[in-house]
Design a protein around this motif. Structure first.
Motif, short mmCIF file in Angstrom:
data_model
loop_
_atom_site.label_atom_id
_atom_site.label_comp_id
_atom_site.label_asym_id
_atom_site.label_seq_id
_atom_site.Cartn_x
_atom_site.Cartn_y
_atom_site.Cartn_z
N ASN A 1 0.82 0.44 5.77
CA ASN A 1 -0.13 -0.35 6.56
C ASN A 1 0.53 -1.51 7.29
O ASN A 1 0.10 -2.66 7.19
CB ASN A 1 -1.28 -0.85 5.67
N LEU A 2 1.57 -1.18 8.01
CA LEU A 2 2.24 -2.20 8.83
C LEU A 2 1.54 -2.31 10.19
O LEU A 2 0.83 -1.39 10.60
CB LEU A 2 3.71 -1.84 9.01
N LEU A 3 1.78 -3.40 10.84
CA LEU A 3 1.21 -3.58 12.18
C LEU A 3 2.27 -3.18 13.21
O LEU A 3 3.24 -3.91 13.43
CB LEU A 3 0.77 -5.03 12.39
N ASP A 4 2.08 -2.02 13.80
CA ASP A 4 3.11 -1.51 14.70
C ASP A 4 3.22 -2.31 15.99
O ASP A 4 4.23 -2.21 16.70
CB ASP A 4 2.84 -0.03 15.03
N GLU A 5 2.15 -3.06 16.34
CA GLU A 5 2.23 -3.89 17.55
C GLU A 5 3.16 -5.08 17.35
O GLU A 5 3.59 -5.71 18.32
CB GLU A 5 0.84 -4.44 17.92
N LEU A 6 3.47 -5.39 16.08
CA LEU A 6 4.35 -6.52 15.78
C LEU A 6 5.72 -5.98 15.39
O LEU A 6 5.84 -4.89 14.84
CB LEU A 6 3.78 -7.36 14.62
N SER A 7 6.75 -6.77 15.69
CA SER A 7 8.10 -6.36 15.30
C SER A 7 8.26 -6.53 13.78
O SER A 7 7.37 -7.08 13.11
CB SER A 7 9.14 -7.20 16.03
N PHE B 1 0.67 3.77 2.02
CA PHE B 1 1.09 4.14 3.38
C PHE B 1 1.47 2.92 4.21
O PHE B 1 1.26 2.89 5.40
CB PHE B 1 0.00 4.97 4.06
N SER C 1 10.78 -2.01 15.95
CA SER C 1 9.39 -1.67 15.67
C SER C 1 9.31 -1.06 14.28
O SER C 1 10.19 -0.27 13.88
CB SER C 1 8.89 -0.64 16.69
N GLU D 1 8.11 -10.13 12.82
CA GLU D 1 6.77 -10.68 13.03
C GLU D 1 5.80 -10.22 11.95
O GLU D 1 4.89 -10.97 11.56
CB GLU D 1 6.25 -10.26 14.41
N ARG E 1 10.21 1.04 5.50
CA ARG E 1 8.87 0.54 5.80
C ARG E 1 8.24 -0.09 4.55
O ARG E 1 7.60 -1.13 4.63
CB ARG E 1 7.97 1.67 6.29
N ALA F 1 7.65 1.28 13.45
CA ALA F 1 7.49 2.73 13.61
C ALA F 1 8.82 3.48 13.54
O ALA F 1 8.84 4.68 13.26
CB ALA F 1 6.79 3.02 14.93
N ARG G 1 6.57 -8.49 3.47
CA ARG G 1 5.37 -9.11 4.02
C ARG G 1 4.48 -9.65 2.90
O ARG G 1 3.93 -10.74 3.01
CB ARG G 1 4.59 -8.08 4.85
N PHE H 1 0.83 -1.21 0.00
CA PHE H 1 0.00 0.00 0.00
C PHE H 1 0.87 1.26 0.00
O PHE H 1 2.04 1.22 0.37
CB PHE H 1 -0.90 0.01 1.24
#
Lengths: 245, 772
Positions: free
Chosen positions: A99-105, A97, A144, A108, A153, A146, A160, A95
């Motif tokens: 759209n990564l999952l910041d709660e995951l490393s 932007f 992270s 991950e 990113r 982030a 991914r 995408f």
């Protein structure tokens, strides 16, 4: 249909209701066939239906009419759960932007879809490490998302998307949020991936990026037309000129 | 500037209307529970006084007046400090073919009765000679209802003649004493009309006068003038009020602590949610700063939003508290209809509402300076999570990957601590009510003959060889001083087995001149186990002659609350316990009771049946039988269990509503993440599973914190409560109730999480992923 057809779209129509009760016809009978190994760039002005097409192909949005199949498997007419399974197997998405999952490393983020695709934990992590190595992020696995730069990113998002060796890599404006260096980095990465046999369908406003594709189509008013892939000026015009039919 | 602040405030309210409403409702629920329980605690604490006021309880009363009612009245009228008075005329009455003994029977010689009025629960007071009013014990013993006829046998004072009467029950109610009396003091009582006295002249056996203080006089004036006329004071309102307050205070304090816990939980969870509601993303903060908004304006707007929620919520909380007010008072005063019903405690509701509103505003003001930033989301910290199912792993990461996780878990934990505290406290109270031994009664049957001296040897002969009777204990009362301090005393005779009530420290007396003290008495006397004390027995009551003996304190014990009307007897942690052998021949003993400890499964009724005429004694007294001897405090406690259980359920609902609200907020904030999960191939079931695992983990982590802390808090609270009333302090952690609370919380969270899970499943991935 042959076994080398990665994506087939026939008679695809999609309208949206608006507040003014005037439906917006985003897709007006799109016909498209993408061969395996092809790198397709979809260009066109804002609002012409590019992202809608990508979302319907990925099964994230339902079409009003028409059919979509990926590697001979029907996308349209399936339940949400069936579409989820189909995405795991055939679709990787990138995408604008990230759209990564910041709660995951970082690792991950890549391993999660690999596990969804059926790999065991160790195999998924090994796959993630391989992809991060390929994309130059292997030393950031525990970080992270982030804290990564924009280019990093987006590389992570591509890693991914590749976790399950998807039939199709769908990219929606993958360089839209990057500076020129970052854009060039991603463009080179896409070219390399395609050179290794990855089928890519990319929506872009970036004329420079579109020129690296092996095939360029232009969308306008919900329809698609082919452009010569080696005619950079034609591509630039198609990207820049709204409403060209 | 003010209009710009108002604009920001309105915009935030408009944009988050549903969340504002939800938070106001949460505040109303949690705050309502805490205000209701706090107001209920105050109402409960004051209920006994309210009963005494309601019945116009006399200041002082005496039974040392002539039995002739007209003479007694004339005597009472000579007391200048006396205001209004109730005059009682007592009779010996029997109720054949009923299990009632220890019956009191009297007529009011006033019409109307203006002092010491019974509280009528059903029917009315008697007007005619053949009408009778029953207290609840008499109604239960006779099984009579309003309109029923009962046979009452009135005895001549010398018991030479008996006069059967058929009387109509016209009223059933409560005498104010019953609110704070121990179970063994709750005798059946018949009340006749003034007309009854006129038609039963010469049958009355005693007279009594109960007086209020005349305007301008005081209690001491009244007492002095009564004593001048030979009126020994039987009942004194001030100590009785103190006794009633002491009986109910621990329960009221406990309710107050629970109210504080509920309020704290409400402030923490709602405060957190408000913080999340008003915080701004860095981009939004930058945009507002770029448009010229000062930090002060933003803070004012944030506090305005918090205040809006707080005002709406506290108004709702006050409403909830008023609606819930009929649940109080708790305790035996609740029997009185006039004390029940809707109540508005302006002081508690007003101060409580201000406190909740102020606390919420302060919480938001203190936290709103920190904008949401990149650091709000971070990689979750649970190691090895990827070995799990992807949905589980993601749920765990979502739960742990938030800066606010400790706060979220902490907020839920505070609520759960309150629940576990209440569960442990209620379980311990329940155990106290169901185990009379904890209140000193480690027997299965008590027979008491009031002032009659029971022939214990004769009674024991009938039971000694009964294998179902494991212990037989004889009991008398005595007046002694210990180190110069008068202390109520019981003398225990070991007829079969150990005679002693439960010991709390030391050992039982094994030989002459060894005594036990109640733990409270030991403290009051400043003594320790092993000390020697000087015990003075009254040898000749009238002459004031005493015999002094040095006795060793070998232990402490909790005395059963076995009352003797008009006499201060040992109860719970107060009193002296001596061997009957030590007092025999040395001191004046009075009263009599026998206690029987039966084998498991044996029926106390079969023992009672061996004594159809009651336990033999020297005055042919009637025997009152009790299977327990619950003190007033325990009776009060038992009455509060239901409302505490209700509070537990309400708190559980509040906590779960908070969890659901938090989750909804999370799903709303992280729509993008759920859209990504969909794009990655999460099925709808996996999305739901992710949310359920996330919520389960938060509640699970909160439980890990809340269970040990709640158990500790519950035990601490109960220890204070039980220590305060003087029973054996034995807090329990009720495994079933605790498991039910824990499993119930885990199960409920799965149910309440279904709504946010549904919202997460319905995330429009195409829209969310297109643009941020």
């Amino acid at each position: 249909m042959t076994s080398t057809t990665a994506l087939r779209v026939t008679g695809l129509r999609k309208s949206y209701e608006t507040d003014r009760d005037v439906p917006v016809r985003a897709l007006r009978g799109v016909e498209l066939e993408v061969e395996a190994g092809q790198f397709l760039a979809v260009t066109g002005p804002s609002g012409c239906g590019k992202s809608t097409l990508l979302n319907i192909v990925a099964g994230l949005e339902a079409a009003d009419e028409g059919a979509v199949s990926i590697a001979d498997e029907q996308v349209t007419g399936r339940s949400e759960a069936e579409l989820a399974l189909l995405r795991r197997k055939h679709v990787g998405m990138v995408f604008q932007f990230y759209n990564l999952l910041d709660e995951l490393s970082v690792i991950e983020n890549v391993a999660l879809p690999a596990m969804l695709g059926g790999r065991k934990r160790k195999a998924a992590e090994a796959r993630a490490r391989d992809l991060l190595g390929l994309l130059g992020l292997v030393d950031r696995g525990g970080a992270s998302p982030a804290v990564l730069s924009g280019g990093q990113r987006q590389r992570l998002a591509i890693a991914r998307a590749l976790a399950n060796d998807p039939t199709l890599l769908l990219a929606d404006e993958p360089t839209g949020a990057l500076d020129s260096d970052g854009s060039a980095e991603i463009a080179e990465l896409f070219r390399r991936l395609n050179a290794d046999g990855q089928t890519i369908v990319m929506v872009t406003h970036d004329a420079g990026l579109a020129t690296i594709a092996t095939r360029v189509v232009r969308m306008a008013d919900g329809r698609i037309a082919d452009l010569p892939p080696d005619d950079g000026q034609a591509v630039a015009d198609a990207v820049a000129t709204p409403g060209l039919s | 500037m003010r209009s710009a602040t108002l604009l920001l405030w309105r915009a935030r309210l408009r944009g988050s209307l549903r969340r504002v409403v939800a938070l106001a409702l949460l505040t109303a629920l949690g705050g309502g529970i805490s205000l209701a329980v706090a107001a209920g605690a105050r109402r409960t604490a004051g209920a006994n006084d309210a009963v005494l006021d309601l019945t116009d309880t006399p200041e002082l009363s005496t039974s040392y007046v002539p039995t002739n009612p007209d003479e007694a009245r004339e005597l009472a009228r000579t007391i200048p400090a006396a205001g209004d008075f109730a005059q009682l005329v007592g009779y010996v009455a029997l109720l054949p073919e009923t299990p009632l003994a220890g019956l009191n029977s009297a007529a009011y010689y006033n019409d109307p009765v203006v002092v010491d009025r019974p509280v009528v629960l059903e029917g009315r007071m008697p007007d005619a000679a053949n009408e009778v009013f029953l207290n609840e014990a008499a109604a239960a013993g006779t099984g009579a209802a309003i309109g029923d006829e009962i046979e009452v046998v009135i005895a001549k004072p010398d018991f030479t003649e008996f006069f059967p009467e058929t009387m109509v029950v016209v009223g059933i109610g409560v005498i104010s004493d019953a609110i704070y009396q121990d179970e063994t003091e709750l005798n059946a009582l018949l009340v006749y009309a003034k007309e009854f006295v006129d038609s039963h002249r010469e049958l009355n056996v005693w007279g009594g006068v109960a007086m209020t203080v005349a305007p301008g006089a005081d209690r001491d004036d009244l007492a002095a003038q009564m004593l001048e006329r030979g009126m020994v004071i039987d009942n004194d309102r001030a100590p009785e009020r103190a006794e009633a307050r002491a009986a109910i205070r621990p329960l009221a304090v406990t309710l107050g602590v629970l109210a504080l816990l509920a309020a704290l939980a409400t402030i923490v969870v709602v405060g957190q949610a408000l913080h999340r509601l008003v915080r701004r993303s860095p981009a939004e903060a930058r945009s507002l700063a770029a448009t010229g908004c000062s930090r002060r304006m933003l803070l004012a707007a944030d506090v305005g939003v918090a205040a809006t929620v707080g005002v709406a919520g506290t108004i709702g909380a006050v409403g909830v508290a008023v609606i819930a007010s009929p649940l109080f008072p708790q305790g035996r005063a609740r029997r009185i209809p006039a004390l029940r019903g809707v109540d508005v405690d302006l002081a508690v509701l007003g101060l409580g509402a201000v406190a909740i509103l102020g606390a919420l505003t302060v919480v938001v003001a203190a936290t709103s300076r920190r904008p949401a930033g990149k650091g709000e989301v971070r990689p979750g910290s649970a190691p090895g999570v990827l070995g799990m199912n992807p949905a589980v792993a993601t749920g765990v990461r979502f739960a742990t990957g938030r800066r606010g996780l400790p706060g979220t878990v902490g907020g839920v934990a505070v609520g759960l601590i309150a629940i576990v505290t209440a569960v442990v406290f209620t379980g311990s109270m329940d155990r106290l009510v169901s185990r009379p031994a904890l209140a000193g009664f480690n027997w299965d049957l008590l027979g008491t003959n009031g002032y009659g001296q029971i022939d214990t040897a004769a009674a024991a002969d009938q039971l000694r060889d009964d294998p179902d009777v494991e212990r037989i204990t004889g009991l008398t009362f005595a007046d002694v001083t210990v180190d110069g301090t008068q202390v109520p005393t019981t003398a225990w005779a070991a007829i079969k087995g150990s005679p002693w009530p439960p010991l709390t420290a030391g050992r039982a007396p094994e030989g002459p001149n060894e005594i036990l003290l109640g733990p409270g008495t030991l403290d009051t006397l400043g003594r320790r186990i092993g000390d020697t004390v000087t015990v003075a027995f009254n040898v000749d009551f009238d002459a004031g002659k005493t015999e002094r003996i040095e006795m060793a304190v070998v232990g402490t014990a909790v005395s059963p609350a076995i009352g003797l009307t008009g006499t201060d007897t040992p109860r719970l942690d107060v009193g002296v316990l001596v061997r009957q052998d030590d007092i025999a021949g040395r001191g004046f003993e009075f009263g009599g009771a026998m206690l029987f400890d039966l084998a498991d499964g044996a029926d106390p009724g079969s023992v009672r049946a061996r004594f159809p005429e009651g336990l033999p004694d020297d005055i042919q007294g009637v025997t009152g039988w009790f299977d327990t001897a619950r003190p007033a405090e325990v009776i009060q406690t038992g009455a509060a269990v239901d409302v505490l259980e209700l509070a537990i359920v309400a708190l559980l609902i509040g906590v779960m509503a908070t969890v659901a609200h938090n989750l909804l907020g999370f799903v709303r904030e992280r729509r993008n993440a759920f859209a990504v999960l969909k794009a990655l191939g999460f099925t709808p079931r996996q999305i739901r599973s992710t949310v359920l695992w996330q919520s389960g983990l938060v509640v699970g982590a909160a439980l890990v914190v809340a269970v040990p802390l709640g158990i500790a808090a519950g035990r601490w609270l109960y220890q204070g409560f039980a220590g305060g009333i003087g029973v054996i302090v034995q807090p329990v952690v009720p495994p079933l109730a605790l498991a039910a609370a824990v499993l119930g919380a885990m199960a409920l969270v799965q149910v309440v999480a279904l709504l946010p899970a549904r919202q997460a499943r319905r995330t429009d991935a195409a829209t969310e992923l297109r643009w941020e």
